[in-house]
Design a protein around this motif. Structure first.
Motif, PDB file in Angstrom:
ATOM      1  N   VAL A 197      -2.795  -1.293  -3.489  1.00  0.00           N
ATOM      2  CA  VAL A 197      -3.456  -2.041  -4.558  1.00  0.00           C
ATOM      3  C   VAL A 197      -4.574  -2.873  -3.945  1.00  0.00           C
ATOM      4  CG1 VAL A 197      -1.396  -2.138  -6.013  1.00  0.00           C
ATOM      5  CG2 VAL A 197      -1.853  -3.995  -4.384  1.00  0.00           C
ATOM      6  N   ALA A 198      -5.453  -3.364  -4.805  1.00  0.00           N
ATOM      7  CA  ALA A 198      -6.553  -4.208  -4.364  1.00  0.00           C
ATOM      8  C   ALA A 198      -6.741  -5.342  -5.362  1.00  0.00           C
ATOM      9  CB  ALA A 198      -7.845  -3.392  -4.253  1.00  0.00           C
ATOM     10  N   TYR A 199      -7.262  -6.451  -4.872  1.00  0.00           N
ATOM     11  CA  TYR A 199      -7.468  -7.620  -5.724  1.00  0.00           C
ATOM     12  C   TYR A 199      -8.328  -7.266  -6.931  1.00  0.00           C
ATOM     13  CZ  TYR A 199      -9.341 -12.106  -7.289  1.00  0.00           C
ATOM     14  OH  TYR A 199      -9.721 -13.180  -8.047  1.00  0.00           O
ATOM     15  N   ASP A 200      -7.842  -7.675  -8.105  1.00  0.00           N
ATOM     16  CA  ASP A 200      -8.534  -7.445  -9.367  1.00  0.00           C
ATOM     17  C   ASP A 200      -8.638  -8.785 -10.080  1.00  0.00           C
ATOM     18  OD1 ASP A 200      -9.390  -6.711 -11.930  1.00  0.00           O
ATOM     19  OD2 ASP A 200      -8.174  -4.892 -11.969  1.00  0.00           O
ATOM     20  N   GLY A 247       0.106 -12.599 -12.525  1.00  0.00           N
ATOM     21  CA  GLY A 247      -1.007 -13.477 -12.836  1.00  0.00           C
ATOM     22  C   GLY A 247      -1.587 -14.066 -11.570  1.00  0.00           C
ATOM     23  N   TRP A 248      -2.479 -15.025 -11.719  1.00  0.00           N
ATOM     24  CA  TRP A 248      -3.167 -15.670 -10.617  1.00  0.00           C
ATOM     25  C   TRP A 248      -4.083 -14.668  -9.935  1.00  0.00           C
ATOM     26  CZ3 TRP A 248      -0.336 -20.202  -7.948  1.00  0.00           C
ATOM     27  CH2 TRP A 248      -1.259 -21.000  -7.232  1.00  0.00           C
ATOM     28  N   GLU A 249      -3.775 -14.246  -8.709  1.00  0.00           N
ATOM     29  CA  GLU A 249      -4.625 -13.267  -8.017  1.00  0.00           C
ATOM     30  C   GLU A 249      -3.818 -11.982  -7.857  1.00  0.00           C
ATOM     31  OE1 GLU A 249      -5.888 -15.673  -4.600  1.00  0.00           O
ATOM     32  OE2 GLU A 249      -7.863 -15.668  -5.536  1.00  0.00           O
ATOM     33  N   VAL A 250      -4.040 -11.036  -8.743  1.00  0.00           N
ATOM     34  CA  VAL A 250      -3.193  -9.850  -8.816  1.00  0.00           C
ATOM     35  C   VAL A 250      -3.846  -8.677  -8.109  1.00  0.00           C
ATOM     36  CG1 VAL A 250      -2.338 -10.659 -11.048  1.00  0.00           C
ATOM     37  CG2 VAL A 250      -4.136  -8.924 -10.983  1.00  0.00           C
ATOM     38  N   VAL A 253       5.529  -2.012   5.284  1.00  0.00           N
ATOM     39  CA  VAL A 253       4.962  -3.313   4.950  1.00  0.00           C
ATOM     40  C   VAL A 253       5.403  -3.691   3.548  1.00  0.00           C
ATOM     41  CG1 VAL A 253       2.831  -4.569   4.434  1.00  0.00           C
ATOM     42  CG2 VAL A 253       2.960  -3.143   6.476  1.00  0.00           C
ATOM     43  N   ILE A 254       5.866  -4.927   3.391  1.00  0.00           N
ATOM     44  CA  ILE A 254       6.149  -5.493   2.078  1.00  0.00           C
ATOM     45  C   ILE A 254       5.069  -6.521   1.798  1.00  0.00           C
ATOM     46  CG2 ILE A 254       7.748  -6.866   0.691  1.00  0.00           C
ATOM     47  CD1 ILE A 254      10.031  -5.649   2.284  1.00  0.00           C
ATOM     48  N   TYR A 255       4.271  -6.248   0.794  1.00  0.00           N
ATOM     49  CA  TYR A 255       3.113  -7.083   0.480  1.00  0.00           C
ATOM     50  C   TYR A 255       3.310  -7.728  -0.878  1.00  0.00           C
ATOM     51  CZ  TYR A 255      -1.624  -7.999  -1.275  1.00  0.00           C
ATOM     52  OH  TYR A 255      -2.730  -8.571  -1.852  1.00  0.00           O
ATOM     53  N   THR A 256       3.463  -9.043  -0.888  1.00  0.00           N
ATOM     54  CA  THR A 256       3.643  -9.801  -2.130  1.00  0.00           C
ATOM     55  C   THR A 256       2.684 -10.980  -2.223  1.00  0.00           C
ATOM     56  OG1 THR A 256       5.326 -11.277  -1.187  1.00  0.00           O
ATOM     57  CG2 THR A 256       6.100  -9.195  -2.157  1.00  0.00           C
ATOM     58  N   GLY A 257       1.685 -11.040  -1.362  1.00  0.00           N
ATOM     59  CA  GLY A 257       0.950 -12.280  -1.172  1.00  0.00           C
ATOM     60  C   GLY A 257      -0.228 -12.549  -2.058  1.00  0.00           C
ATOM     61  N   GLY A 258      -0.845 -11.557  -2.662  1.00  0.00           N
ATOM     62  CA  GLY A 258      -2.002 -11.777  -3.524  1.00  0.00           C
ATOM     63  C   GLY A 258      -3.309 -11.830  -2.756  1.00  0.00           C
ATOM     64  N   ASN A 259      -4.322 -11.075  -3.229  1.00  0.00           N
ATOM     65  CA  ASN A 259      -5.665 -11.092  -2.641  1.00  0.00           C
ATOM     66  C   ASN A 259      -5.633 -10.725  -1.163  1.00  0.00           C
ATOM     67  OD1 ASN A 259      -8.415 -11.352  -2.937  1.00  0.00           O
ATOM     68  ND2 ASN A 259      -8.451 -13.544  -2.681  1.00  0.00           N
ATOM     69  N   GLY A 260      -4.747  -9.813  -0.792  1.00  0.00           N
ATOM     70  CA  GLY A 260      -4.534  -9.485   0.606  1.00  0.00           C
ATOM     71  C   GLY A 260      -5.583  -8.557   1.185  1.00  0.00           C
ATOM     72  N   MET A 261      -5.863  -8.749   2.498  1.00  0.00           N
ATOM     73  CA  MET A 261      -6.778  -7.913   3.258  1.00  0.00           C
ATOM     74  C   MET A 261      -8.129  -7.803   2.543  1.00  0.00           C
ATOM     75  SD  MET A 261      -5.870  -4.259   5.104  1.00  0.00           S
ATOM     76  CE  MET A 261      -4.378  -4.903   5.884  1.00  0.00           C
ATOM     77  N   TYR A 262      -8.582  -8.916   2.001  1.00  0.00           N
ATOM     78  CA  TYR A 262      -9.771  -8.920   1.150  1.00  0.00           C
ATOM     79  C   TYR A 262     -11.057  -9.145   1.935  1.00  0.00           C
ATOM     80  CZ  TYR A 262     -12.662 -10.168  -2.928  1.00  0.00           C
ATOM     81  OH  TYR A 262     -13.631 -10.225  -3.900  1.00  0.00           O
ATOM     82  N   GLU A 263     -11.035 -10.129   2.846  1.00  0.00           N
ATOM     83  CA  GLU A 263     -12.239 -10.468   3.590  1.00  0.00           C
ATOM     84  C   GLU A 263     -12.046 -10.255   5.087  1.00  0.00           C
ATOM     85  OE1 GLU A 263     -14.707 -13.800   2.528  1.00  0.00           O
ATOM     86  OE2 GLU A 263     -13.288 -14.371   0.970  1.00  0.00           O
ATOM     87  N   ARG A 264     -13.128  -9.831   5.725  1.00  0.00           N
ATOM     88  CA  ARG A 264     -13.133  -9.675   7.174  1.00  0.00           C
ATOM     89  C   ARG A 264     -13.564 -10.983   7.830  1.00  0.00           C
ATOM     90  NH1 ARG A 264     -17.010  -5.564  10.711  1.00  0.00           N
ATOM     91  NH2 ARG A 264     -16.837  -6.749  12.666  1.00  0.00           N
ATOM     92  N   VAL A 265     -12.952 -11.279   8.969  1.00  0.00           N
ATOM     93  CA  VAL A 265     -13.347 -12.414   9.792  1.00  0.00           C
ATOM     94  C   VAL A 265     -13.419 -11.955  11.238  1.00  0.00           C
ATOM     95  CG1 VAL A 265     -12.402 -14.203   8.268  1.00  0.00           C
ATOM     96  CG2 VAL A 265     -10.939 -13.156  10.007  1.00  0.00           C
ATOM     97  N   ASP A 266     -14.054 -12.762  12.085  1.00  0.00           N
ATOM     98  CA  ASP A 266     -14.149 -12.483  13.518  1.00  0.00           C
ATOM     99  C   ASP A 266     -13.265 -13.451  14.291  1.00  0.00           C
ATOM    100  OD1 ASP A 266     -15.804 -10.307  13.602  1.00  0.00           O
ATOM    101  OD2 ASP A 266     -17.651 -11.471  13.845  1.00  0.00           O
ATOM    102  N   HIS A 267     -12.634 -12.934  15.329  1.00  0.00           N
ATOM    103  CA  HIS A 267     -11.772 -13.758  16.164  1.00  0.00           C
ATOM    104  C   HIS A 267     -12.595 -14.451  17.253  1.00  0.00           C
ATOM    105  CE1 HIS A 267      -8.436 -14.068  19.383  1.00  0.00           C
ATOM    106  NE2 HIS A 267      -8.309 -15.050  18.534  1.00  0.00           N
ATOM    107  N   LEU A 268     -12.337 -15.727  17.471  1.00  0.00           N
ATOM    108  CA  LEU A 268     -12.938 -16.465  18.578  1.00  0.00           C
ATOM    109  C   LEU A 268     -11.970 -16.430  19.755  1.00  0.00           C
ATOM    110  CD1 LEU A 268     -14.403 -19.546  16.672  1.00  0.00           C
ATOM    111  CD2 LEU A 268     -15.677 -17.691  17.733  1.00  0.00           C
TER     112      LEU A 268
END
Length: 247
Positions: free
Chosen positions: A140-143, A184-187, A93-108
């Protein structure tokens, strides 16, 4: 006090995805277009999938790399499980997106490409509050400490991922870009959600205090996750990319 649950579409581009000129901080849909352009300019073969395609992930194992796009924040349990299984089997996985995998949601499942944001009480569902911090998957995790504080990176150690870049220990990079300096931004940092993931290797960092950390997290069977989480677009839903051409 909790809020109500929100029904959100996973389709792209979403209704308020504006394409703006360089220098604007809110790039939204344009951030995804820049990624596709980079693939094309560098002759990288790729296919595009929607988030909820990870609920039936039989397609995933054929790809060398999964590349979540801009701001991949919201993940269902099925999506996360699919990526974890892919990595356990030697995926990358290449992850460059910021604030990734932060919140859980439910699928409808019966309502098309929609998910429910927040839990049944209307409160935010953070994966780290459920004992599954994003750092266990991404390294890493959002800080939030350095939010909107833009600075370049500096190289801390030699690493194979830097081969061909011409960068040496102590060199700076990412001083300018589409949205100002790169860190910067959401690291993301190794300890953004507490204890860091076992085995993660950091080889560059944003020069501000608690800036973004560029890391590789080894996974079983030769798999890995590369995380470089600079300032990102604010697009709310990622389209995942399956990339064939990475070695």
């Amino acid at each position: 006090m909790g809020r109500s649950r929100h029904r959100i579409t996973t389709q792209r581009p979403f209704a308020d995805a504006n394409i703006e000129a360089p220098g604007f901080i809110d790039v939204r849909f344009y951030g995804d277009l820049l990624l596709l352009k980079w693939f094309s300019d560098n002759n990288v073969a790729y296919d595009c999938y929607q988030d909820t395609d990870l609920h039936n992930p039989a397609w995933l194992s054929q790809y060398k790399v999964l590349f979540p796009a801009t701001h991949p924040e919201y993940w269902t349990p099925q999506m996360r499980d699919a990526v974890e299984n892919y990595l356990a089997g030697g995926g990358r996985v290449i992850y460059t997106g910021g604030n990734g995998m932060y919140e859980r949601v439910d699928h409808l499942a019966q309502a098309g490409p929609y998910v429910l944001h927040c839990n049944v009480d209307g409160n935010r569902w953070l994966w780290r509050d459920q004992g599954r911090p994003e750092s266990l998957v991404l390294g890493v995790a959002y800080d939030s400490y350095s939010y909107m504080d833009m600075h370049p990176y500096v190289v801390d150690a030699e690493h194979p991922f830097l081969e061909g870049t011409g960068l040496a220990v102590g060199d700076g990079f990412g001083r300018t870009g589409y949205n100002f300096a790169a860190s910067g931004w959401e690291v993301g940092t190794r300890a953004g959600a507490g204890a860091e993931a076992p085995g993660v290797v950091q080889f560059a960092h944003g020069v501000q205090h608690r800036g973004a950390e560029m890391c590789v997290l080894p996974k079983p069977n030769g798999g890995w996750v590369f995380s470089a989480v600079p300032c990102v677009s604010t697009a709310r839903w990622p389209m995942t990319r399956g990339c064939r051409g990475f070695s």
